[in-house]
Design a protein around this motif. Structure first.
Motif, short mmCIF file in Angstrom:
data_model
loop_
_atom_site.label_atom_id
_atom_site.label_comp_id
_atom_site.label_asym_id
_atom_site.label_seq_id
_atom_site.Cartn_x
_atom_site.Cartn_y
_atom_site.Cartn_z
N ALA A 1 -6.57 13.76 5.16
CA ALA A 1 -7.06 12.56 4.47
C ALA A 1 -7.91 11.71 5.41
CB ALA A 1 -5.89 11.73 3.93
N GLY A 2 -7.48 11.58 6.67
CA GLY A 2 -8.28 10.84 7.63
C GLY A 2 -9.64 11.48 7.84
N TRP A 3 -9.66 12.81 7.94
CA TRP A 3 -10.93 13.53 8.10
C TRP A 3 -11.80 13.39 6.86
CZ3 TRP A 3 -12.57 17.84 5.22
CH2 TRP A 3 -13.75 18.45 5.67
N ALA A 4 -11.21 13.56 5.68
CA ALA A 4 -11.98 13.51 4.43
C ALA A 4 -12.62 12.14 4.23
CB ALA A 4 -11.07 13.85 3.25
N ASN A 5 -11.90 11.08 4.58
CA ASN A 5 -12.44 9.73 4.40
C ASN A 5 -13.60 9.43 5.35
OD1 ASN A 5 -10.63 9.26 2.37
ND2 ASN A 5 -9.57 7.57 3.36
N GLU A 6 -13.67 10.17 6.43
CA GLU A 6 -14.72 9.93 7.42
C GLU A 6 -15.87 10.94 7.31
OE1 GLU A 6 -12.72 10.10 11.12
OE2 GLU A 6 -11.65 8.20 10.83
N THR A 7 -15.73 11.93 6.43
CA THR A 7 -16.74 12.97 6.29
C THR A 7 -17.47 12.81 4.97
OG1 THR A 7 -15.34 14.48 7.57
CG2 THR A 7 -17.15 15.45 6.30
N PRO A 8 -18.75 12.48 5.01
CA PRO A 8 -19.50 12.27 3.76
C PRO A 8 -19.47 13.50 2.85
CG PRO A 8 -20.76 11.48 5.65
CD PRO A 8 -19.59 12.24 6.20
N GLY A 9 -19.30 13.25 1.57
CA GLY A 9 -19.40 14.33 0.60
C GLY A 9 -18.12 15.09 0.32
N ALA B 1 -3.67 13.76 -6.31
CA ALA B 1 -3.39 12.33 -6.44
C ALA B 1 -3.38 11.64 -5.08
CB ALA B 1 -2.06 12.13 -7.15
N PHE B 2 -2.80 12.30 -4.09
CA PHE B 2 -2.75 11.74 -2.73
C PHE B 2 -4.15 11.52 -2.18
CE2 PHE B 2 -2.77 12.43 1.88
CZ PHE B 2 -1.83 11.51 2.30
N PHE B 3 -4.97 12.55 -2.24
CA PHE B 3 -6.32 12.44 -1.68
C PHE B 3 -7.21 11.50 -2.51
CE2 PHE B 3 -5.11 16.62 0.23
CZ PHE B 3 -5.17 16.21 1.55
N THR B 4 -6.99 11.45 -3.81
CA THR B 4 -7.74 10.51 -4.65
C THR B 4 -7.40 9.08 -4.27
OG1 THR B 4 -7.87 12.06 -6.51
CG2 THR B 4 -8.15 9.73 -7.02
N HIS B 5 -6.11 8.81 -4.11
CA HIS B 5 -5.68 7.45 -3.79
C HIS B 5 -6.18 7.02 -2.41
CE1 HIS B 5 -3.05 3.93 -4.31
NE2 HIS B 5 -2.91 4.01 -2.99
N GLU C 1 0.82 -1.21 0.00
CA GLU C 1 0.00 0.00 0.00
C GLU C 1 0.86 1.26 0.00
OE1 GLU C 1 -3.37 -0.22 -0.44
OE2 GLU C 1 -2.71 -2.27 -0.76
N ALA C 2 1.99 1.22 0.69
CA ALA C 2 2.90 2.36 0.69
C ALA C 2 3.46 2.60 -0.71
CB ALA C 2 4.04 2.13 1.68
N ALA C 3 3.87 1.54 -1.38
CA ALA C 3 4.42 1.67 -2.73
C ALA C 3 3.38 2.21 -3.69
CB ALA C 3 4.94 0.32 -3.20
N ALA C 4 2.14 1.75 -3.57
CA ALA C 4 1.08 2.21 -4.46
C ALA C 4 0.78 3.69 -4.25
CB ALA C 4 -0.19 1.38 -4.23
N LEU C 5 0.75 4.13 -2.99
CA LEU C 5 0.48 5.53 -2.69
C LEU C 5 1.60 6.42 -3.21
CD1 LEU C 5 -1.08 7.81 -1.34
CD2 LEU C 5 -0.04 7.16 0.84
N THR C 6 2.84 6.03 -2.95
CA THR C 6 3.98 6.81 -3.42
C THR C 6 4.00 6.91 -4.94
OG1 THR C 6 5.28 6.12 -1.50
CG2 THR C 6 6.49 7.01 -3.36
N ALA C 7 3.74 5.79 -5.60
CA ALA C 7 3.74 5.77 -7.06
C ALA C 7 2.65 6.69 -7.63
CB ALA C 7 3.55 4.34 -7.57
N ALA C 8 1.48 6.69 -6.99
CA ALA C 8 0.38 7.53 -7.47
C ALA C 8 0.74 9.01 -7.37
CB ALA C 8 -0.88 7.24 -6.66
#
Length: 205
Positions: free
Chosen positions: A166-174, A88-92, A60-67
């Motif tokens: 990113a933690g907040w965005a993933n837990e906040t709808p919309g 790209a970070f927030f999309t991934h 998962e670290a490699a995939a995030l860094t690559a993105a």
């Protein structure tokens, strides 16, 4: 079925299970059932729960860094490079919430060797961002007082803010990836842009 395909299935199942259940609560039985294989086969391929979790962190670290790296195109203005990297970070992280949960929460709370794996990821991304900020300073022909230490400190602050957001965005709808990226750009680049122009905040003002 080729070994690589079966192993990917097991890793996918492990990421989902660890991400949603946590390292301690997740069981090899759950992972095997979700992957559609026997538990002995999971052990045969991936040896132990600890090694499987470590493999998940690394993947998962490699995939995030690559993105993030793939999104940043050389030659763009500094703010557009940063925008592309943040988007790209927030999309991934939004599209891979279980993987992000492993990196951001699970691995950090269970000590070594897991925390060390995530620290390596953070160091890699921070070094990359340091390079972007340094390039931005050179692009702005910043005065000599803005040096590598300034860029490194700003990169640490920016990466930490991105992780938290990113933690907040993933837990906040919309909240979409572009909104999260714009939030951080508004917070950070306004200040960075002024800094690139030679303006510095001082407590004596």
């Amino acid at each position: 079925m080729p070994r690589a395909v079966r192993e990917r299935q097991m890793m996918d199942a492990a990421v989902r299970t660890f991400g949603q259940r946590g390292y301690r609560a997740a069981s090899m039985d759950e992972i095997a059932e979700l992957a559609g294989v026997s538990k002995p086969l999971v052990y045969l391929y991936l040896n132990s729960k600890e090694e499987l979790f470590t493999a998940c962190i690394r993947r998962e670290a490699a995939a995030l860094t690559a993105a993030v790296r793939a999104a940043v195109r050389p030659g763009l203005p500094a703010d557009r490079q940063l925008w592309a990297g943040l988007t790209a970070f927030f999309t991934h992280t939004a599209e891979n919430p279980d993987g992000w949960a492993i990196l951001h929460r699970q691995a950090r709370t269970h000590g070594e060797p897991f925390a060390g794996e995530v620290a390596a990821l953070r160091d890699d991304i921070t070094a990359f961002v340091t390079g972007l900020i340094g390039a931005a300073a050179r692009e702005a022909r910043q005065e000599p007082s803005f040096g590598e230490r300034d860029a490194a400190g700003l990169a640490q602050a920016l990466v930490g803010a991105a992780e938290s957001l990113a933690g907040w965005a993933n837990e906040t709808p919309g909240v979409c990836a572009k909104e999260a990226a714009a939030t951080l750009m508004n917070f950070a680049w306004t200040g960075l842009g002024s800094l690139m122009d030679g303006e510095r905040w001082s407590p004596s003002r």
